[in-house]
Structures are given as structure tokens and as C-alpha cells.
Design an enzyme around this catalytic site. Structure first.
Site, short mmCIF file in Angstrom:
data_model
loop_
_atom_site.label_atom_id
_atom_site.label_comp_id
_atom_site.label_asym_id
_atom_site.label_seq_id
_atom_site.Cartn_x
_atom_site.Cartn_y
_atom_site.Cartn_z
N ASP A 25 0.84 -1.20 0.00
CA ASP A 25 0.00 0.00 0.00
C ASP A 25 0.87 1.26 0.00
OD1 ASP A 25 -2.36 1.38 -0.08
OD2 ASP A 25 -2.73 1.27 2.08
N HIS A 42 2.27 3.45 -9.03
CA HIS A 42 2.04 2.03 -9.31
C HIS A 42 3.20 1.44 -10.12
CE1 HIS A 42 -1.80 2.38 -7.46
NE2 HIS A 42 -2.38 3.06 -8.43
N LEU A 136 10.99 -20.34 -5.08
CA LEU A 136 10.07 -19.41 -4.40
C LEU A 136 8.73 -19.54 -5.11
CD1 LEU A 136 9.51 -16.83 -2.54
CD2 LEU A 136 10.00 -15.50 -4.59
C1 IPE Z 1 -5.39 -2.76 -0.10
O1 IPE Z 1 -5.08 -1.43 -0.31
C2 IPE Z 1 -5.40 -3.51 -1.37
C3 IPE Z 1 -4.12 -3.59 -2.10
C4 IPE Z 1 -2.97 -3.16 -1.70
C5 IPE Z 1 -4.22 -4.25 -3.37
P1 IPE Z 1 -6.21 -0.31 -0.38
O2 IPE Z 1 -5.50 0.98 -0.53
O3 IPE Z 1 -7.20 -0.65 -1.42
O4 IPE Z 1 -6.89 -0.46 1.06
P2 IPE Z 1 -7.82 0.54 1.87
O5 IPE Z 1 -8.88 1.00 0.92
O6 IPE Z 1 -6.97 1.68 2.31
O7 IPE Z 1 -8.33 -0.26 3.02
C1 IPE Z 2 -1.70 0.23 -3.36
O1 IPE Z 2 -1.45 1.59 -3.39
C2 IPE Z 2 -1.92 -0.34 -4.73
C3 IPE Z 2 -3.32 -0.70 -5.02
C4 IPE Z 2 -4.29 -0.74 -4.15
C5 IPE Z 2 -3.62 -1.07 -6.39
P1 IPE Z 2 -2.61 2.66 -3.33
O2 IPE Z 2 -3.01 3.00 -4.73
O3 IPE Z 2 -3.72 2.19 -2.47
O4 IPE Z 2 -1.87 3.88 -2.66
P2 IPE Z 2 -2.47 4.91 -1.63
O5 IPE Z 2 -3.00 4.12 -0.47
O6 IPE Z 2 -3.54 5.67 -2.33
O7 IPE Z 2 -1.30 5.76 -1.26
MG MG Z 3 -4.14 2.42 -0.47
#
Ligand code: IPE
Ligand code: IPE
Ligand code: MG
Length: 268
Positions: A25, A42, A136
Site C-alpha cells: 500500500d 504504481h 520461491l
Molecule cells: C489494499 O489497499 C489492497 C491492495 C494493496 C491491493 P487499499 O488501498 O485498497 O486499502 P484501503 O482502501 O486503504 O483499506
Molecule cells: C496500493 O497503493 C496499490 C493498489 C491498491 C492497487 P494505493 O493506490 O492504495 O496507494 P495509496 O493508499 O492511495 O497511497
Molecule cells: Mg491504499
């Protein structure tokens, strides 16, 4: 292969976790801080995945499971979802051969039905090519949700065993139908990006997993950050509902096993 259930047995415990599961995240925030579009975060996230795979191979971690796209992430703006799908497709196209050359088995868990057929083909080809590898096992959770997993397992069980009595549905009956039945339960869970929640990741499998949260944003998660998580794991006593004394006894019994690589859990 059958894997011990953490609610039934004490799984073997080593200095290095056998299975690490990560919620990657913070990509969006990483980009925003640099005044870049979220997708730039990303893209850097994919690079961090490459680094994490390399680190896990070097440290002898056997299973790495990464949450890449949750069943709830479809709710993001259409443009971000489309770009994420493009990135996923490109990563599958570019990385599978390299993974194979490095002895990595690739598995994708989640509901693939919603993906573009091209992505589904790449998933099937990638899983087929890398299936004999054991150095792995890299699992990517894509369009995955923990509750979806439990429900799909239950409905497959009922479909494949028509007339099964409610009383016969126990953990052992359900386990083979869960999306990650090929892997032991995660020993260490890591969430980057500062939030302290599970966000519908492996809700069944994380029952006794050690949880580690870090403010580091996923694109910045490097070898040092992984080692800090492993060090924290090493310092913990996993009791699985038992007393500290029972756990010590089980560890002694495990280390007395003739074959030090013996994988069987120790029943207490
Ligand atoms: C969790 O991250 C899902 C992934 C990393 C794929 P999110 O950014 O979607 O989670 P929330 O919405 O903060 O809980
Ligand atoms: C995690 O990073 C990747 C996905 C959920 C696809 P985020 O896109 O949720 O990044 P933040 O939480 O907005 O910083
Ligand atoms: Mg996120």
C-alpha cells in the site's frame, strides 16, 4: 501437499518466515508527494515487487504473497483501474520468463473471470510455464477478497460433494478448496503505507500470522525494510493459543527431529 493448520497444530518455526504475505500500500501517496500522477506510483510499485522477489529468494523465503488488486479496488476511478489493468498485463508479459529463469513458481489468486481474456491467457501461460519451480512461490492476489475466497471454497465444496452434511464441513474439509491450498499459512504479514487493517486480504489464512505494519510506502520498501520486518518476526513468540512453556517444549521436539528440514507440524 497438506499443510498444517495453525488452529490445529504448531507449524514449524524458523528464524526466517517460510511464507510472507504483503499488502503493498502507498503507491498513490508516493506519487502525490512528488506531484506525479498516481499511476507513476504504481509503476514504481512494480519495481519494488521485483526487488522483493529477489530479496525473498536470497533469504530462502519459500512463499511470497502480494496483494496487488482487491475485489474492492474496482471502485476506484475508471481511468486508474484501466491503467492498473494495463500495468498488470504488461508485467505478466515482461516478467514471467525472468521469474522462470530464477526458479520462481507464479500463482495468481482471485476471481479471474472479470479480467480481460488477454490477461487470463497470460495468467494461464505463466502458471503453466513456472509450475515445476520450487525456489520461491510468488502468489499475486488480483481481484482477490478474503471473503470471496471463503465463499468460493464453500460453494465448490458443496458442488463437488453433493449431499454433504453441514456437520461434516470442518476446517480440514474446507482447506483444499481455498485459493492458497498449495501453501502453508503466512508466518509474517506486512502492510506498508501506514494503515493498520487487513482490507479483506487473506482473512482465513491470517488467523495466527504475525502482523507487521510500517509507514514506509510500497515503492520505498527495500531489502532493509524487509529485513526490519523479519527481525521483528524473529523476536516474537508465537503461542497459537497455548502457554509459553508448551511452545518451548514443541520447539525442542522440532529441533530434535532427525531431519532438520522436517516440515511436519508438531501436535501439542
Ligand atoms: C489494499 O489497499 C489492497 C491492495 C494493496 C491491493 P487499499 O488501498 O485498497 O486499502 P484501503 O482502501 O486503504 O483499506
Ligand atoms: C496500493 O497503493 C496499490 C493498489 C491498491 C492497487 P494505493 O493506490 O492504495 O496507494 P495509496 O493508499 O492511495 O497511497
Ligand atoms: Mg491504499
Amino acid at each position: 501437499m497438506e499443510h498444517a493448520s495453525s488452529t490445529q497444530e504448531i507449524p514449524p518455526h524458523g528464524d526466517v518466515p517460510r511464507h510472507v504475505a504483503i499488502i503493498m500500500d502507498g503507491n498513490g501517496r508516493w506519487a502525490r508527494r512528488r506531484r506525479l500522477p498516481r499511476i507513476a506510483g504504481h509503476r514504481r510499485g512494480v519495481e519494488a515487487v521485483r526487488g522483493a522477489v529477489r530479496c525473498c529468494v536470497e533469504r530462502g523465503i519459500e512463499y511470497l504473497t502480494l496483494f496487488a488488486f482487491s475485489s474492492e479496488n474496482w471502485r476506484r476511478p475508471d481511468e486508474e483501474v484501466a491503467l492498473l489493468m494495463q500495468l498488470f498485463q504488461r508485467a505478466l508479459g515482461n516478467e514471467v520468463r525472468k521469474l522462470h529463469a530464477n526458479g520462481v513458481r507464479l500463482r495468481i489468486i482471485g476471481d479471474a473471470a472479470r479480467f480481460d481474456p488477454k490477461i487470463r491467457e497470460l495468467i494461464e501461460a505463466g502458471e503453466r510455464l513456472t509450475s515445476p519451480n520450487r525456489r520461491l512461490t510468488l502468489t499475486i492476489a488480483a481481484n482477490y477478497g478474503g471473503r470471496w475466497d471463503v465463499l468460493q471454497a464453500l460453494s465448490r465444496l458443496v458442488r463437488e460433494r453433493p449431499g454433504v452434511a453441514a456437520g461434516q464441513i470442518d476446517e480440514a474439509a474446507l482447506a483444499p478448496y481455498l485459493a492458497m491450498s498449495y501453501a502453508p499459512e503466512p508466518d509474517l504479514f506486512i502492510r506498508t503505507g501506514g494503515e493498520q487493517r487487513i482490507s479483506n486480504f487473506l482473512v482465513w489464512q491470517l488467523a495466527y500470522t504475525e502482523l507487521y505494519f510500517t509507514d514506509t510506502l510500497w515503492p520505498d520498501f527495500d531489502a532493509q525494510a524487509l529485513d526490519a520486518a523479519i527481525a521483528s518476526y524473529r523476536d516474537r513468540e508465537r503461542r497459537f493459543g497455548r502457554t509459553g512453556e508448551q511452545v518451548e517444549e514443541a520447539k525442542r521436539a522440532q529441533s530434535l527431529a532427525i531431519d532438520p528440514r522436517r516440515r511436519a507440524g508438531t501436535a501439542v
